[in-house]
Design an enzyme around this catalytic site. Structure first.
Site, PDB file in Angstrom:
ATOM      1  CB  ALA A 182      -7.786   7.857   4.191  1.00 56.68           C
ATOM      2  N   GLY A 183     -10.437   8.301   5.970  1.00 56.11           N
ATOM      3  CA  GLY A 183     -11.443   9.325   6.225  1.00 56.11           C
ATOM      4  C   GLY A 183     -12.820   8.821   6.605  1.00 56.11           C
ATOM      5  CG  ASN A 200      -6.425   1.621  11.399  1.00 60.33           C
ATOM      6  OD1 ASN A 200      -5.267   1.379  11.131  1.00 60.33           O
ATOM      7  ND2 ASN A 200      -6.871   1.438  12.648  1.00 60.33           N
ATOM      8  CB  THR A 201      -9.099   5.965  12.871  1.00 59.53           C
ATOM      9  OG1 THR A 201      -7.772   6.009  12.348  1.00 59.53           O
ATOM     10  CG2 THR A 201      -9.132   6.733  14.175  1.00 59.53           C
ATOM     11  CE  LYS A 231      -2.894   1.619   3.464  1.00 58.81           C
ATOM     12  NZ  LYS A 231      -3.153   3.075   3.458  1.00 58.81           N
ATOM     13  N   GLY A 289      -7.739   9.393   9.231  1.00 56.81           N
ATOM     14  CA  GLY A 289      -8.065   9.482  10.652  1.00 56.81           C
ATOM     15  C   GLY A 289      -9.075  10.548  11.016  1.00 56.81           C
TER      16      GLY A 289
END
Lengths: 256, 65
Positions: free
Chosen positions: A183-184, A205-206, A95, A156
């Site tokens: 992301a986001g 993820n987050t 990645k 994040g």
């Protein structure tokens, strides 16, 4: 979802960072139903050997590993990191992140294309973290990428999809390229929305790891991704600026 | 010889990367290495000679998004 000749059963990819504990990470990976987790490379202390312990947990999960080049700010750093990742993880998947702005963590798309070309020529299967810019996407494909990972919002941030028309344009321009929103994404409805737009997958993820109950949230994302994909295949209705009665008007009793 | 290991100055007697890893406690470690920003494959650590001021990076798997 087919990525680089690999068939994945889940369209949800999960990051392994920022969980309260390894046990919670393990539970979340299982609840998410994912086939792929992302990992990174960081300096290893000879006394602590924390990396070794972490990787034994990942290995026990029986999922595929997608190493990232997070934190790299130049093509050279990213390429070197990819080389180290290939040796350690025994995979040609990478990645590719080349960060251009410390505040927004926006990709440096110039360095990204440069690194992607080098790595693809060396036989890497590159998953580039990019913006929704169509020109950059074209150049990444020309460099040898067969998957694109446009951002939804800054890493994040949990803001969701900041440029829906841009993602829609990407889908229309590259109908056969797997697009994975990276992301986001903050909540499952964001993931469902991305899938409804025809994205092929999402990387979370987050939104999972910082939830009050990461395992439950991973399960919620699992459902959301499936719901969004099913909805996309079911061909959503076109929105209208005006109301259209869903109940037939013909045969309405005159009661005035 | 003074080298830098993961950003910290260290004195080593080693003259190759393989020797340095052993001397610095990385025996049997699951790590990847770079010297002065260049990746050094595991198979080349034995032949990788070190010089004064070389920057050695030793990395391992870690959590990532």
């Amino acid at each position: 979802m087919l990525v680089y000749d690999t068939q994945l059963t889940s369209r949800l990819l999960l990051g392994t960072s920022r969980y309260p504990s390894p046990a919670v990470l393990t539970e979340a990976v299982k609840a998410s139903g994912t086939d792929v987790v992302t990992v990174s490379l960081r300096r290893e202390s000879s006394s602590e050997r924390s990396g070794q312990g972490f990787f034994s947990i990942i290995r026990s999960l029986g999922v595929r590993v997608l190493p990232n080049t997070a934190g790299c700010h130049s093509a050279k750093e990213a390429v070197t990191t990819a080389h180290m990742a290939r040796e350690l993880f025994g995979t040609t998947w990478i990645k590719l992140e080349v960060i251009g702005d410390r505040a927004t963590l926006q990709p440096d798309v110039f360095g990204l294309v440069e690194a992607a070309r080098i790595l693809a020529n060396e036989g890497f299967q590159v998953f580039p973290y990019t913006t929704e810019d169509l020109v950059v996407a074209d150049k990444l494909l020309d460099a040898g990428c067969r998957v694109l990972m446009p951002w939804g919002a800054p890493i994040g941030s949990g803001q969701g999809l900041n440029n829906v028309p841009g993602l829609r344009a990407m889908r229309a321009r590259f109908p056969s390229v797997p697009l994975i929103v990276d992301a986001g994404i903050g909540v499952p409805s964001h993931a469902a929305r991305a899938m409804e737009l025809g994205m092929d997958g999402v990387l979370i993820n987050t939104a999972v790891s910082r939830a009050g109950d990461p395992s439950a949230m991973a399960g919620a994302f699992n459902y959301a991704v499936k719901a969004g994909r099913t909805a996309y295949l079911a061909e959503p209705m076109m929105p209208s600026d005006v109301a259209i009665p869903s109940t037939p008007e013909a045969g309405l009793a005159f009661l005035a | 010889m003074r080298i830098t290991l993961n950003g910290e100055d260290r004195d080593v007697a080693a003259t190759t990367l393989e020797q340095a890893l052993s001397e610095l406690g990385y025996t049997e470690s699951f790590v990847a290495t770079a010297v002065n920003g260049c990746f050094i494959p595991k198979t080349q650590r034995r032949d990788q000679r070190l010089g004064e001021g070389d920057r050695i990076e030793v990395v391992a798997p870690m959590q990532g998004g």
